[in-house]
Design an enzyme around this catalytic site. Sequence first.
Site, PDB file in Angstrom:
ATOM      1  N   ARG A 154      11.821  -5.801   0.556  1.00 34.37           N
ATOM      2  CA  ARG A 154      10.588  -5.860   1.345  1.00 34.37           C
ATOM      3  C   ARG A 154      10.086  -7.270   1.626  1.00 34.37           C
ATOM      4  O   ARG A 154       9.740  -7.606   2.747  1.00 34.37           O
ATOM      5  CB  ARG A 154       9.480  -5.189   0.534  1.00 34.37           C
ATOM      6  CG  ARG A 154       9.193  -3.814   0.948  1.00 34.37           C
ATOM      7  CD  ARG A 154       7.963  -3.334   0.218  1.00 34.37           C
ATOM      8  NE  ARG A 154       7.875  -1.902   0.401  1.00 34.37           N
ATOM      9  CZ  ARG A 154       6.814  -1.172   0.095  1.00 34.37           C
ATOM     10  NH1 ARG A 154       5.765  -1.741  -0.438  1.00 34.37           N
ATOM     11  NH2 ARG A 154       6.799   0.119   0.296  1.00 34.37           N
ATOM     12  N   ARG A 184       1.961  -5.012  -7.786  1.00 35.67           N
ATOM     13  CA  ARG A 184       1.837  -3.616  -8.228  1.00 35.67           C
ATOM     14  C   ARG A 184       3.181  -2.903  -8.169  1.00 35.67           C
ATOM     15  O   ARG A 184       3.922  -3.023  -7.193  1.00 35.67           O
ATOM     16  CB  ARG A 184       0.851  -2.904  -7.297  1.00 35.67           C
ATOM     17  CG  ARG A 184       0.799  -1.416  -7.481  1.00 35.67           C
ATOM     18  CD  ARG A 184       0.056  -0.773  -6.336  1.00 35.67           C
ATOM     19  NE  ARG A 184       0.795  -0.878  -5.093  1.00 35.67           N
ATOM     20  CZ  ARG A 184       0.964   0.122  -4.216  1.00 35.67           C
ATOM     21  NH1 ARG A 184       0.410   1.295  -4.453  1.00 35.67           N
ATOM     22  NH2 ARG A 184       1.637  -0.045  -3.109  1.00 35.67           N
ATOM     23  N   HIS A 223       3.348  -4.818   3.585  1.00 37.16           N
ATOM     24  CA  HIS A 223       4.438  -3.922   3.967  1.00 37.16           C
ATOM     25  C   HIS A 223       5.132  -4.572   5.164  1.00 37.16           C
ATOM     26  O   HIS A 223       4.453  -5.062   6.071  1.00 37.16           O
ATOM     27  CB  HIS A 223       3.885  -2.544   4.343  1.00 37.16           C
ATOM     28  CG  HIS A 223       4.955  -1.506   4.389  1.00 37.16           C
ATOM     29  ND1 HIS A 223       5.845  -1.405   5.428  1.00 37.16           N
ATOM     30  CD2 HIS A 223       5.301  -0.551   3.507  1.00 37.16           C
ATOM     31  CE1 HIS A 223       6.684  -0.420   5.175  1.00 37.16           C
ATOM     32  NE2 HIS A 223       6.383   0.117   4.018  1.00 37.16           N
ATOM     33  N   GLU A 240      11.212   5.320  -6.936  1.00 38.88           N
ATOM     34  CA  GLU A 240      10.839   4.329  -5.918  1.00 38.88           C
ATOM     35  C   GLU A 240      11.251   2.959  -6.427  1.00 38.88           C
ATOM     36  O   GLU A 240      11.548   2.796  -7.620  1.00 38.88           O
ATOM     37  CB  GLU A 240       9.329   4.368  -5.666  1.00 38.88           C
ATOM     38  CG  GLU A 240       8.900   5.521  -4.787  1.00 38.88           C
ATOM     39  CD  GLU A 240       7.407   5.525  -4.478  1.00 38.88           C
ATOM     40  OE1 GLU A 240       6.650   4.862  -5.207  1.00 38.88           O
ATOM     41  OE2 GLU A 240       7.018   6.184  -3.515  1.00 38.88           O
ATOM     42  N   HIS A 264      -1.185  -4.315   2.549  1.00 35.33           N
ATOM     43  CA  HIS A 264      -1.035  -2.932   2.091  1.00 35.33           C
ATOM     44  C   HIS A 264      -1.857  -2.632   0.839  1.00 35.33           C
ATOM     45  O   HIS A 264      -2.499  -1.601   0.742  1.00 35.33           O
ATOM     46  CB  HIS A 264       0.453  -2.702   1.825  1.00 35.33           C
ATOM     47  CG  HIS A 264       0.812  -1.294   1.513  1.00 35.33           C
ATOM     48  ND1 HIS A 264       0.348  -0.233   2.248  1.00 35.33           N
ATOM     49  CD2 HIS A 264       1.604  -0.756   0.532  1.00 35.33           C
ATOM     50  CE1 HIS A 264       0.840   0.903   1.742  1.00 35.33           C
ATOM     51  NE2 HIS A 264       1.585   0.596   0.699  1.00 35.33           N
TER      52      HIS A 264
HETATM   53  C1  LIG Z   1      -0.870   3.945   3.841  1.00 37.75           C
HETATM   54  C2  LIG Z   1      -1.031   3.842   2.338  1.00 37.75           C
HETATM   55  C3  LIG Z   1      -0.073   4.404   1.508  1.00 37.75           C
HETATM   56  C4  LIG Z   1      -0.240   4.329   0.110  1.00 37.75           C
HETATM   57  N1  LIG Z   1       0.665   4.972  -0.702  1.00 37.75           N
HETATM   58  C5  LIG Z   1       0.441   5.006  -2.048  1.00 37.75           C
HETATM   59  C6  LIG Z   1       1.275   5.768  -2.915  1.00 37.75           C
HETATM   60  O1  LIG Z   1       2.205   6.445  -2.477  1.00 37.75           O
HETATM   61  N2  LIG Z   1       0.986   5.768  -4.245  1.00 37.75           N
HETATM   62  C7  LIG Z   1      -0.042   5.056  -4.782  1.00 37.75           C
HETATM   63  O2  LIG Z   1      -0.249   5.086  -6.005  1.00 37.75           O
HETATM   64  N3  LIG Z   1      -0.843   4.329  -3.976  1.00 37.75           N
HETATM   65  C8  LIG Z   1      -0.646   4.295  -2.644  1.00 37.75           C
HETATM   66  N4  LIG Z   1      -1.485   3.575  -1.845  1.00 37.75           N
HETATM   67  C9  LIG Z   1      -2.617   2.876  -2.467  1.00 37.75           C
HETATM   68  C10 LIG Z   1      -3.687   3.882  -2.869  1.00 37.75           C
HETATM   69  O3  LIG Z   1      -3.826   4.857  -1.847  1.00 37.75           O
HETATM   70  C11 LIG Z   1      -5.036   3.194  -3.068  1.00 37.75           C
HETATM   71  O4  LIG Z   1      -4.891   2.069  -3.890  1.00 37.75           O
HETATM   72  C12 LIG Z   1      -6.018   4.158  -3.744  1.00 37.75           C
HETATM   73  O5  LIG Z   1      -6.098   5.367  -3.033  1.00 37.75           O
HETATM   74  C13 LIG Z   1      -7.400   3.499  -3.825  1.00 37.75           C
HETATM   75  O6  LIG Z   1      -8.326   4.466  -4.257  1.00 37.75           O
HETATM   76  P1  LIG Z   1      -9.840   4.054  -4.430  1.00 37.75           P
HETATM   77  O7  LIG Z   1     -10.552   5.286  -4.851  1.00 37.75           O
HETATM   78  O8  LIG Z   1      -9.929   2.862  -5.269  1.00 37.75           O
HETATM   79  O9  LIG Z   1     -10.295   3.598  -2.953  1.00 37.75           O
HETATM   80  P2  LIG Z   1     -10.352   4.391  -1.568  1.00 37.75           P
HETATM   81  O10 LIG Z   1      -9.577   5.642  -1.599  1.00 37.75           O
HETATM   82  O11 LIG Z   1     -10.033   3.404  -0.514  1.00 37.75           O
HETATM   83  O12 LIG Z   1     -11.880   4.807  -1.480  1.00 37.75           O
HETATM   84  C14 LIG Z   1     -12.898   3.841  -1.330  1.00 37.75           C
HETATM   85  C15 LIG Z   1     -14.186   4.567  -1.056  1.00 37.75           C
HETATM   86  O13 LIG Z   1     -15.285   3.671  -1.086  1.00 37.75           O
HETATM   87  C16 LIG Z   1     -16.112   3.872   0.045  1.00 37.75           C
HETATM   88  N5  LIG Z   1     -16.830   2.618   0.291  1.00 37.75           N
HETATM   89  C17 LIG Z   1     -16.309   1.402   0.549  1.00 37.75           C
HETATM   90  N6  LIG Z   1     -17.292   0.485   0.675  1.00 37.75           N
HETATM   91  C18 LIG Z   1     -18.465   1.140   0.483  1.00 37.75           C
HETATM   92  C19 LIG Z   1     -19.820   0.758   0.494  1.00 37.75           C
HETATM   93  N7  LIG Z   1     -20.215  -0.503   0.730  1.00 37.75           N
HETATM   94  N8  LIG Z   1     -20.770   1.690   0.271  1.00 37.75           N
HETATM   95  C20 LIG Z   1     -20.426   2.983   0.050  1.00 37.75           C
HETATM   96  N9  LIG Z   1     -19.142   3.403   0.018  1.00 37.75           N
HETATM   97  C21 LIG Z   1     -18.181   2.502   0.234  1.00 37.75           C
HETATM   98  C22 LIG Z   1     -15.134   4.284   1.117  1.00 37.75           C
HETATM   99  O14 LIG Z   1     -15.785   4.902   2.202  1.00 37.75           O
HETATM  100  C23 LIG Z   1     -14.245   5.220   0.305  1.00 37.75           C
HETATM  101  O15 LIG Z   1     -14.869   6.471   0.136  1.00 37.75           O
HETATM  102  C24 LIG Z   1      -1.341   3.644  -0.454  1.00 37.75           C
HETATM  103  C25 LIG Z   1      -2.284   3.060   0.385  1.00 37.75           C
HETATM  104  C26 LIG Z   1      -2.144   3.167   1.774  1.00 37.75           C
HETATM  105  C27 LIG Z   1      -3.204   2.542   2.652  1.00 37.75           C
END
Ligand SMILES: Cc1cc2nc3c(=O)[nH]c(=O)nc-3n(C[C@H](O)[C@H](O)[C@H](O)COP(=O)(O)OP(=O)(O)OC[C@H]3O[C@@H](n4cnc5c(N)ncnc54)[C@H](O)[C@@H]3O)c2cc1C
Length: 529
Positions: free
Chosen positions: A282, A378, A233, A109, A343
């Site tokens: 981008r 990032r 994005h 990538e 994003h």
């Molecule tokens: C469309 C898209 C494509 C992406 N593609 C990639 C990729 O190819 N590779 C890569 O490395 N990253 C990618 N990313 C980024 C990556 O997906 C995220 O940075 C990562 O998944 C974040 O994980 P997390 O566990 O920190 O948060 P999340 O997966 O967002 O989880 C957060 C959790 O916290 C909960 N929550 C939030 N607030 C509260 C609250 N007040 N009380 C209780 N629960 C709460 C939510 O409900 C959820 O369960 C992408 C992101 C998007 C949106």
Amino acid sequence: MVVGSGVAGVTTVLAVRHALPTARILLATKSVLDDGSTRWAQGGIAAALGPGDTPEQHLQDTLTAGAGICDERAVRALVTEGPGAVQRLIELGASFDREPSGPLSLTREGGHLRRRIAHAGGDATGAEISRALLAALAEAGQSAELEVIEHALAIDLLRTAEGRAAGLTLHVLGEGQRDGVGAVHARAVVLATGGFGQVYSATTNPPVSTGDGLALALQAGADATDLEFVQFHPTVLWLGPGSRGRQPLISEAVRGEGAVLIDAAGRRFMTGQHPLADLAPRDVVAKAIMRELLTSGTDHVYLDGRQLGAAEWARRFPTILASCRAHGIDPVTEPIPVVPAAHYVSGGIRTDLYGRTSVPGLYACGEVACTGVHGANRLASNSLLEGLVFAERIAVALGRGLPPAGEPAADTRPAGLLDPAVLGPLQQLMTTDAGVLRSGPGLARAAAGLAELGLQDCDKPDADAWQATNLHLIATALVGSALVREETRGSHWREDFAGTSDAWRGHLIVSAGDSGLASVFEPVLDASS
Ligand SMILES: Cc1cc2nc3c(=O)[nH]c(=O)nc-3n(C[C@H](O)[C@H](O)[C@H](O)COP(=O)(O)OP(=O)(O)OC[C@H]3O[C@@H](n4cnc5c(N)ncnc54)[C@H](O)[C@@H]3O)c2cc1C
């Protein structure tokens, strides 16, 4: 207790269970378990897994993307522990795409000089990671040692008289009698609540990405940093005025296959802006679209891919074709309305190498945290990896000894909540004045607009009011940092300070006190100095 059920939260739970088999763990999440950014991640997860690749090369690529302000120690932890963490995910049951001869199929990538992106189901990596982690969580089962609560919104941190974390207040979002607010006492609180894409009117993030953990941590006295570094994005499907929620990505590959950006009159506006025109990097494309929107006063431009034809659309881009058609747009016969969208957030709650924040007993992990691995930008596919690696590190820290138990002495709630109606105008002003294109006057306008919106109190403390209040605090902190940082670096682009300045090689550390938000600049110290 752990808040959030994405890659960071669930990995933390599983790793802490392993490190402390008799500890009682509560996992609270505000929606259903698989709601969050994790399941939408497409491209993959980066790690030096391929022949000839090394953690050292992954480190160099990450540092280059981070534009001079990554924490090299954190990056080193990420890249050296990353391959093992992905391997453990595979052992847990995650099924990654493989070559016919057996090894992982690795792709490249932007910014990676090696093929090191592992992916699953083609472009469904996050969904597979989420499935595997949640299956492992289900297998662990609910017991006296592990409790999982869905629809439970964490609203504030409880602290002891000495200022240590002592638990959280949860607002359980049930129907009728099940709706209620309660305190949960805990010796350690891990925030894994994801990013804050919802601070903008267009985002690839799901509606749960309202930055709750970051706002809660700031209110509780924790430091945040690098909030001005938000990745955009260039093209997501525009869903109409006032739409809220996750906007489907229209991959750059569509332009790679010949689609071009046009304005409402059908004029190609990328021609002459960059030698690669529609295939420019981008940031160049995102900026050009934003300029076009601001000068024409419209709220979207178009991506014209009609020349690809029906067969090519169906063969090359079945997912995009389906999501456009689901929203009433047929890219085979009409141009797709598009806008740039928030994003990924590189900054967040400031942590050390073991997820510890500046509040004892409070930890942060995943997109809500700023471990220092991303710096000002990032590197693609490093965020899922960060969630895995630093979740395991938190478990290591907790395994060495849980913080002492303490009696909660105070909650850390904001004085009042805002009317959820502020959200629409807030998102619009952030997109116009603090999004892809930033300038001193625009950011000052955004700050003034936010101050005005901050006067619209509400007295119904429901989930929407909490989330609007959280987004307002974060928007205010972000705009403050973006205004102070008078340079362009990584994903922070100032029209009035186009160059990168050595004087700004460092971090803006933000905290919230009695007199509001404050920030201090902390220069990056090289290992030799
Ligand atoms: C469309 C898209 C494509 C992406 N593609 C990639 C990729 O190819 N590779 C890569 O490395 N990253 C990618 N990313 C980024 C990556 O997906 C995220 O940075 C990562 O998944 C974040 O994980 P997390 O566990 O920190 O948060 P999340 O997966 O967002 O989880 C957060 C959790 O916290 C909960 N929550 C939030 N607030 C509260 C609250 N007040 N009380 C209780 N629960 C709460 C939510 O409900 C959820 O369960 C992408 C992101 C998007 C949106």
